[in-house]
Structure formats: structure tokens, C-alpha cells
Design a protein around this motif. Structure first.
Motif, PDB file in Angstrom:
ATOM      1  N   PHE A 135       0.798  -1.226   0.000  1.00 13.24           N
ATOM      2  CA  PHE A 135       0.000   0.000   0.000  1.00 13.24           C
ATOM      3  C   PHE A 135       0.834   1.281   0.000  1.00 13.24           C
ATOM      4  CE2 PHE A 135      -3.759  -2.465   1.037  1.00 13.24           C
ATOM      5  CZ  PHE A 135      -4.789  -1.675   0.548  1.00 13.24           C
ATOM      6  N   GLU A 136       0.254   2.278  -0.616  1.00 12.03           N
ATOM      7  CA  GLU A 136       0.732   3.658  -0.513  1.00 12.03           C
ATOM      8  C   GLU A 136      -0.238   4.359   0.443  1.00 12.03           C
ATOM      9  OE1 GLU A 136       3.293   5.673  -1.717  1.00 12.03           O
ATOM     10  OE2 GLU A 136       2.232   6.905  -0.251  1.00 12.03           O
ATOM     11  N   ASP A 137       0.313   5.030   1.482  1.00 15.03           N
ATOM     12  CA  ASP A 137      -0.594   5.588   2.496  1.00 15.03           C
ATOM     13  C   ASP A 137      -0.792   7.093   2.431  1.00 15.03           C
ATOM     14  OD1 ASP A 137       1.792   6.498   3.565  1.00 15.03           O
ATOM     15  OD2 ASP A 137       1.656   5.353   5.431  1.00 15.03           O
ATOM     16  N   LEU A 138      -0.191   7.777   1.456  1.00 14.84           N
ATOM     17  CA  LEU A 138      -0.323   9.236   1.416  1.00 14.84           C
ATOM     18  C   LEU A 138      -1.519   9.696   0.594  1.00 14.84           C
ATOM     19  CD1 LEU A 138       3.432  10.272   1.068  1.00 14.84           C
ATOM     20  CD2 LEU A 138       1.980  10.474   3.104  1.00 14.84           C
ATOM     21  N   GLU A 139      -2.245  10.654   1.152  1.00 18.61           N
ATOM     22  CA  GLU A 139      -3.389  11.273   0.473  1.00 18.61           C
ATOM     23  C   GLU A 139      -2.941  11.777  -0.907  1.00 18.61           C
ATOM     24  OE1 GLU A 139      -6.547  12.158   2.169  1.00 18.61           O
ATOM     25  OE2 GLU A 139      -7.220  12.703   0.150  1.00 18.61           O
ATOM     26  N   GLY A 178       0.973  10.795  -2.887  1.00 19.32           N
ATOM     27  CA  GLY A 178       2.303  11.208  -2.401  1.00 19.32           C
ATOM     28  C   GLY A 178       3.424  10.768  -3.314  1.00 19.32           C
ATOM     29  N   ASP A 179       4.384  10.009  -2.758  1.00 18.26           N
ATOM     30  CA  ASP A 179       5.543   9.576  -3.553  1.00 18.26           C
ATOM     31  C   ASP A 179       5.239   8.342  -4.413  1.00 18.26           C
ATOM     32  OD1 ASP A 179       5.356   7.677  -1.572  1.00 18.26           O
ATOM     33  OD2 ASP A 179       7.316   8.087  -0.678  1.00 18.26           O
ATOM     34  N   LEU A 180       4.018   7.790  -4.253  1.00 15.75           N
ATOM     35  CA  LEU A 180       3.593   6.625  -5.054  1.00 15.75           C
ATOM     36  C   LEU A 180       4.659   5.527  -5.100  1.00 15.75           C
ATOM     37  CD1 LEU A 180       1.778   8.423  -8.034  1.00 15.75           C
ATOM     38  CD2 LEU A 180       0.691   6.880  -6.401  1.00 15.75           C
ATOM     39  N   ASN A 181       5.247   5.239  -3.923  1.00 12.77           N
ATOM     40  CA  ASN A 181       6.255   4.163  -3.931  1.00 12.77           C
ATOM     41  C   ASN A 181       5.673   2.826  -3.454  1.00 12.77           C
ATOM     42  OD1 ASN A 181       6.051   4.698  -1.202  1.00 12.77           O
ATOM     43  ND2 ASN A 181       8.255   4.804  -0.845  1.00 12.77           N
ATOM     44  N   TYR A 182       4.439   2.840  -2.962  1.00 14.11           N
ATOM     45  CA  TYR A 182       3.781   1.614  -2.496  1.00 14.11           C
ATOM     46  C   TYR A 182       4.691   0.822  -1.557  1.00 14.11           C
ATOM     47  CZ  TYR A 182       0.542   2.874  -6.207  1.00 14.11           C
ATOM     48  OH  TYR A 182      -0.334   3.568  -6.997  1.00 14.11           O
ATOM     49  N   ARG A 183       5.274   1.545  -0.602  1.00 10.18           N
ATOM     50  CA  ARG A 183       6.157   0.887   0.376  1.00 10.18           C
ATOM     51  C   ARG A 183       5.807   1.334   1.793  1.00 10.18           C
ATOM     52  NH1 ARG A 183      12.387   0.264  -1.266  1.00 10.18           N
ATOM     53  NH2 ARG A 183      12.212  -1.193   0.442  1.00 10.18           N
ATOM     54  N   ASP A 184       4.516   1.456   2.094  1.00 10.78           N
ATOM     55  CA  ASP A 184       4.130   1.957   3.406  1.00 10.78           C
ATOM     56  C   ASP A 184       3.484   0.889   4.298  1.00 10.78           C
ATOM     57  OD1 ASP A 184       5.040   4.508   2.595  1.00 10.78           O
ATOM     58  OD2 ASP A 184       3.181   4.800   1.491  1.00 10.78           O
ATOM     59  N   HIS A 185       3.032  -0.183   3.686  1.00 16.88           N
ATOM     60  CA  HIS A 185       2.395  -1.257   4.453  1.00 16.88           C
ATOM     61  C   HIS A 185       2.192  -2.421   3.491  1.00 16.88           C
ATOM     62  CE1 HIS A 185      -0.707  -2.006   7.930  1.00 16.88           C
ATOM     63  NE2 HIS A 185       0.021  -3.059   7.684  1.00 16.88           N
TER      64      HIS A 185
END
Ligand SMILES: [Ca+2]
Length: 190
Positions: free
Chosen positions: A144-148, A151-158
């Protein structure tokens, strides 16, 4: 009794095995670009379980699944979980529609793997195939990407791997219990 040298060799072998046995799922290859959205359908009936595979962005998120349009229990914090920790997201039947989501920092905001459900309309989840290791079963890896707004669209948040495992039928439970009772009776008394 094993000699100290034998013990050391065994410990070293166990350590090497545990290192080799941990294989991180791949990371999103093109950060900055939105990932294609994936829709998920339960391939079997049983318990839908998520296994944490890491990635902790600045925000604390909990994970959940929307099964046939209904949001289920949330857990498996990206800041409080260890690699391989698992959480039961719900019980599913083959063919059920599955949408995964993260619940952001207790804010009440949820980002779903279905972009149509997101307040910002952005796709927040990237899916890939995972081969499995000693702690996490083979299955589909979801990051998942967690930024509204992405964000950085790195899909490294969860990230996690999900698996559906059969819940034993009542008849199988009875057999298992009968088997356990036989084993208990056979156990020699001290
Ligand atoms: Ca991010």
C-alpha cells in the motif's frame, strides 16, 4: 550429549537456514507512477489471513478487508508488527469480492485497493505474486501507498501476503479430537 563444537555447528546451520528462509517480496518497480489497480476474488472458502511483510512509512496504519462490500476487522499495524505476523481479516466463501484497505493513523480515512472507493480517486495498492518463505506462505503480495493523493507513489508503506485456508468442518474437528484423545491415552504415565 552433543559436544560444544557440534552445538556450535548446529546453531550456525540454524542461523544460515533462518537467513535463507526469509525472502522479502519484491518492491514496486516504478515509484512515482500509479500502479495498475487489481480486483480480488476469493479463490477458495475459509479464513482470510494476512501475513505482514514489512514497510513502515511515517504513518501508522491498520489493515483490513472489505468482503462483499462490508469492511471487516482491522489489525496488523505497520509499526507494531514483525515480519510474518498474521491477522485474520475475516471468513470468506469462494467467489466473494475482496477489497483490501488501510486505516490511516486512527483518522477514520481508509484507502482501498479499489480506487473508486478512495476519497482522492487514486490507486493505493499494488499486487504481485509471492513465492513464500519459512515465515510467510506463497500467495498474493499487496503493498500500500498511504499518502493522500498518492504522495511519492512508492507503495512501500504497508505490505502483506494474503492466504485463504480451509476451516475444518465439524466432522473433521470430531476426528481430530478423537485422534488427540487416543494419543493422550497412549501416553505412558510417569
Ligand atoms: Ca509512500
Amino acid at each position: 550429549m552433543k559436544s560444544p563444537a557440534q552445538r556450535l555447528a548446529l546453531a550456525a546451520a540454524a542461523l544460515l537456514f533462518s537467513l535463507a528462509a526469509h525472502a522479502d517480496p519484491e518492491v514496486y518497480p516504478t515509484p512515482g507512477t500509479p500502479a495498475p489497480a487489481t480486483s480480488f476474488v476469493a479463490a477458495a472458502s475459509g479464513q482470510l489471513k494476512a501475513f505482514y511483510t514489512g514497510q513502515a512509512g511515517g504513518l501508522t496504519n491498520l489493515l483490513g478487508a472489505r468482503i462483499n462490500g462490508v469492511d471487516g476487522a482491522i489489525g496488523l499495524s505497520n509499526h507494531g508488527s514483525a515480519y510474518g505476523d498474521s491477522f485474520v481479516l475475516g471468513t470468506v466463501a469462494a467467489g466473494d469480492s475482496l477489497v483490501f484497505f488501510i486505516d490511516i493513523d486512527g483518522s477514520g480515512v481508509r484507502f482501498y485497493s479499489d480506487p473508486a472507493l478512495n476519497s482522492d480517486g487514486v490507486n493505493h495498492a499494488w499486487a504481485s505474486t509471492y513465492a513464500g518463505d519459512a515465515l510467510v506462505p506463497a500467495g498474493t503480495h499487496v503493498a500500500f501507498e498511504d499518502l493522500e493523493g498518492g504522495g511519492d507513489l512508492n507503495y512501500r508503506d504497508h505490505s502483506f501476503v494474503f492466504q485463504i485456508s480451509a476451516v475444518p468442518e465439524p466432522a473433521s474437528w470430531a476426528l481430530l479430537l478423537a485422534g488427540a484423545a487416543v494419543l493422550a491415552r497412549r501416553r505412558p504415565r510417569r
